[in-house]
Write an enzyme that holds these catalytic residues in place. Structure first.
Site, PDB file in Angstrom:
ATOM      1  N   ARG A  76       7.339  12.492  -3.550  1.00 18.89           N
ATOM      2  CA  ARG A  76       5.540  13.485  -2.846  1.00 18.89           C
ATOM      3  C   ARG A  76       6.606  14.134  -3.704  1.00 18.89           C
ATOM      4  NH1 ARG A  76       2.586   9.540   0.100  1.00 18.89           N
ATOM      5  NH2 ARG A  76       0.582   9.892   0.958  1.00 18.89           N
ATOM      6  N   ARG A  95     -11.238   0.487   2.150  1.00 20.66           N
ATOM      7  CA  ARG A  95     -10.490  -0.278   2.346  1.00 20.66           C
ATOM      8  C   ARG A  95      -9.777  -0.790   3.332  1.00 20.66           C
ATOM      9  NH1 ARG A  95      -4.933   2.925   0.525  1.00 20.66           N
ATOM     10  NH2 ARG A  95      -6.139   4.498   1.606  1.00 20.66           N
ATOM     11  N   ARG A 149      -6.129  15.273   0.525  1.00 20.54           N
ATOM     12  CA  ARG A 149      -4.882  13.877   0.492  1.00 20.54           C
ATOM     13  C   ARG A 149      -4.857  14.421  -1.751  1.00 20.54           C
ATOM     14  NH1 ARG A 149      -6.713   9.052   3.119  1.00 20.54           N
ATOM     15  NH2 ARG A 149      -5.085   7.917   2.527  1.00 20.54           N
ATOM     16  N   ARG A 166      -8.077   2.687   8.062  1.00 20.53           N
ATOM     17  CA  ARG A 166      -6.425   4.044   8.582  1.00 20.53           C
ATOM     18  C   ARG A 166      -7.399   4.986   9.136  1.00 20.53           C
ATOM     19  NH1 ARG A 166      -2.984   3.763   3.118  1.00 20.53           N
ATOM     20  NH2 ARG A 166      -3.420   6.643   3.745  1.00 20.53           N
ATOM     21  N   LYS A 176      -1.872   1.692  -5.013  1.00 19.89           N
ATOM     22  CA  LYS A 176      -0.133   1.663  -5.230  1.00 19.89           C
ATOM     23  C   LYS A 176       0.717   0.441  -4.123  1.00 19.89           C
ATOM     24  CE  LYS A 176       0.565   5.850  -3.645  1.00 19.89           C
ATOM     25  NZ  LYS A 176      -1.236   6.057  -3.850  1.00 19.89           N
TER      26      LYS A 176
HETATM   27  P1  ADP Z   1      -2.736   2.809  -2.332  1.00 17.72           P
HETATM   28  O1  ADP Z   1      -2.062   2.461  -1.606  1.00 17.72           O
HETATM   29  O2  ADP Z   1      -2.410   3.725  -3.770  1.00 17.72           O
HETATM   30  O3  ADP Z   1      -3.623   3.853  -1.620  1.00 17.72           O
HETATM   31  P2  ADP Z   1      -4.436   0.875  -2.182  1.00 17.72           P
HETATM   32  O4  ADP Z   1      -3.640  -0.266  -2.932  1.00 17.72           O
HETATM   33  O5  ADP Z   1      -4.170   0.592  -0.583  1.00 17.72           O
HETATM   34  O6  ADP Z   1      -4.384   1.775  -2.378  1.00 17.72           O
HETATM   35  O7  ADP Z   1      -5.670   0.464  -2.801  1.00 17.72           O
HETATM   36  C1  ADP Z   1      -6.731   1.667  -2.088  1.00 17.72           C
HETATM   37  C2  ADP Z   1      -7.915  -0.012  -2.144  1.00 17.72           C
HETATM   38  O8  ADP Z   1      -8.148   0.310  -3.161  1.00 17.72           O
HETATM   39  C3  ADP Z   1      -7.845  -0.789  -1.319  1.00 17.72           C
HETATM   40  O9  ADP Z   1      -9.025  -1.203  -0.674  1.00 17.72           O
HETATM   41  C4  ADP Z   1      -7.784  -2.252  -2.244  1.00 17.72           C
HETATM   42  O10 ADP Z   1      -8.061  -3.614  -1.886  1.00 17.72           O
HETATM   43  C5  ADP Z   1      -9.064  -1.358  -3.717  1.00 17.72           C
HETATM   44  N1  ADP Z   1      -8.061  -2.050  -4.811  1.00 17.72           N
HETATM   45  C6  ADP Z   1      -6.767  -1.525  -5.316  1.00 17.72           C
HETATM   46  N2  ADP Z   1      -6.465  -1.870  -6.423  1.00 17.72           N
HETATM   47  C7  ADP Z   1      -7.775  -1.632  -6.773  1.00 17.72           C
HETATM   48  C8  ADP Z   1      -8.324  -1.837  -8.774  1.00 17.72           C
HETATM   49  N3  ADP Z   1      -7.775  -2.079  -9.208  1.00 17.72           N
HETATM   50  N4  ADP Z   1      -9.791  -2.369  -8.653  1.00 17.72           N
HETATM   51  C9  ADP Z   1     -10.047  -2.439  -7.556  1.00 17.72           C
HETATM   52  N5  ADP Z   1     -10.277  -2.246  -5.515  1.00 17.72           N
HETATM   53  C10 ADP Z   1      -8.551  -1.399  -6.318  1.00 17.72           C
HETATM   54  P1  AMP Z   2      -0.159   7.018   2.087  1.00 16.72           P
HETATM   55  O1  AMP Z   2       0.049   5.845   3.071  1.00 16.72           O
HETATM   56  O2  AMP Z   2       0.658   6.974   0.965  1.00 16.72           O
HETATM   57  O3  AMP Z   2      -1.120   7.067   1.740  1.00 16.72           O
HETATM   58  O4  AMP Z   2       0.705   7.890   2.920  1.00 16.72           O
HETATM   59  C1  AMP Z   2      -0.790   9.063   4.491  1.00 16.72           C
HETATM   60  C2  AMP Z   2      -0.085   9.648   4.781  1.00 16.72           C
HETATM   61  O5  AMP Z   2       1.862   9.987   5.620  1.00 16.72           O
HETATM   62  C3  AMP Z   2       0.194  11.249   3.477  1.00 16.72           C
HETATM   63  O6  AMP Z   2      -0.709  11.864   3.353  1.00 16.72           O
HETATM   64  C4  AMP Z   2       0.796  11.864   4.510  1.00 16.72           C
HETATM   65  O7  AMP Z   2       0.493  12.220   5.576  1.00 16.72           O
HETATM   66  C5  AMP Z   2       2.356  11.422   5.074  1.00 16.72           C
HETATM   67  N1  AMP Z   2       3.257  10.747   3.487  1.00 16.72           N
HETATM   68  C6  AMP Z   2       3.506   9.647   3.090  1.00 16.72           C
HETATM   69  N2  AMP Z   2       4.905   9.564   2.195  1.00 16.72           N
HETATM   70  C7  AMP Z   2       5.153  10.513   2.505  1.00 16.72           C
HETATM   71  C8  AMP Z   2       6.240  11.198   0.993  1.00 16.72           C
HETATM   72  N3  AMP Z   2       6.769  10.810   0.937  1.00 16.72           N
HETATM   73  N4  AMP Z   2       6.107  12.765   1.597  1.00 16.72           N
HETATM   74  C9  AMP Z   2       5.391  13.461   2.301  1.00 16.72           C
HETATM   75  N5  AMP Z   2       4.420  13.169   3.447  1.00 16.72           N
HETATM   76  C10 AMP Z   2       4.265  11.595   3.173  1.00 16.72           C
END
Ligand code: ADP
Ligand code: AMP
Length: 215
Positions: free
Chosen positions: A88, A127, A172, A161, A13
């Site tokens: 969410r 990541r 999660r 992170r 995302k």
């Molecule tokens: P989210 O925001 O859904 O938690 P991220 O965008 O941070 O996910 O993606 C998680 C990790 O996977 C990042 O390190 C990113 O660079 C990598 N990633 C994202 N999309 C892809 C893909 N289509 N194929 C391989 N790796 C990906």
């Molecule tokens: P994310 O960066 O989207 O993976 O979010 C990291 C953490 O932030 C999650 O595991 C939750 O603890 C909190 N968080 C982010 N967005 C929300 C949401 N919309 N509702 C509740 N918790 C959230």
């Protein structure tokens, strides 16, 4: 245009949101990024959110709803925005409906990025991001063009992170299945849900999303 990106942790995302913002000017609103900034700055919101975030659980609906309600009224959201990590829960989705109707706007699309559970742990474990500009990277799947140097801003400082560890990822993912997946039928019924195969390469996912949105 107002778009929601839905999907489990590691689905891609944030990666796609950063790209959509750069390519199409849709402002990325990531509640995760906003909450992490609040924790870092030790604000009231940060103090309230920290425990749940460290455990991989969702923070309270009230807290995130207020953050988004305030944020979408700012000038840079006037032409459109992209919600990454919000809503969410069904309660958050209902609150968003009220917020949008209050400002006379409507949701254009909800994109579900689907990825099998088996590959999410590797996505999350590898990541990292630029400490200066926040550009996202991956140890295997998205390396900077020049090793150790951010493509976007040239910084050599990177961060991982705290919650990106195998144990928290499971919590999660569990929260996603129990609390967020019910949003799929919610948006399906409204006729705005689009599904994108997130197992493809980053560029292929980007092309599929652009086609789905018609941008
Ligand atoms: P989210 O925001 O859904 O938690 P991220 O965008 O941070 O996910 O993606 C998680 C990790 O996977 C990042 O390190 C990113 O660079 C990598 N990633 C994202 N999309 C892809 C893909 N289509 N194929 C391989 N790796 C990906
Ligand atoms: P994310 O960066 O989207 O993976 O979010 C990291 C953490 O932030 C999650 O595991 C939750 O603890 C909190 N968080 C982010 N967005 C929300 C949401 N919309 N509702 C509740 N918790 C959230």
């Amino acid at each position: 245009m107002i778009v929601i990106l839905l999907g489990p942790p590691g689905a891609g995302k944030g990666t796609q949101a950063q790209r959509l913002q750069a390519d199409h000017g849709l402002k990325q609103l990531s509640t995760g990024d906003m909450l992490r900034a609040a924790v870092k700055n030790e604000t009231r919101v940060g103090r309230l959110a920290k425990e749940a975030m460290d455990a991989g659980k969702l923070v309270s609906d009230d807290l995130v709803v207020q953050i988004i309600a305030d944020r979408i009224q700012e000038d840079d959201c006037a032409t459109g925005f992209l919600l990454d990590g919000f809503p969410r829960t069904v309660a958050q989705a209902e609150a968003l409906d009220v917020m949008l109707s209050d400002i006379g706007r409507k949701l254009d699309a909800v994109i579900e990025v689907t990825v099998p559970d088996s590959i999410l742990v590797e996505r999350v474990a590898g990541r990292y991001a630029c400490a200066k500009c926040g550009a996202g990277y991956h140890d295997r799947f998205k390396k900077p063009a020049q090793a150790g140097v951010c493509d976007q801003c040239g910084s050599t400082d990177f961060i991982r992170r705290d919650d990106d560890n195998a144990e928290t990822v499971r919590t999660r993912l569990d929260a996603y299945k129990k609390q967020t997946e019910p949003l799929l039928p919610y948006y399906q019924e409204k006729g705005v849900l689009l599904q994108v195969d997130g197992e493809q390469s980053i560029d292929a996912v980007a092309r599929t999303i652009d086609e789905a949105l018609g941008v």
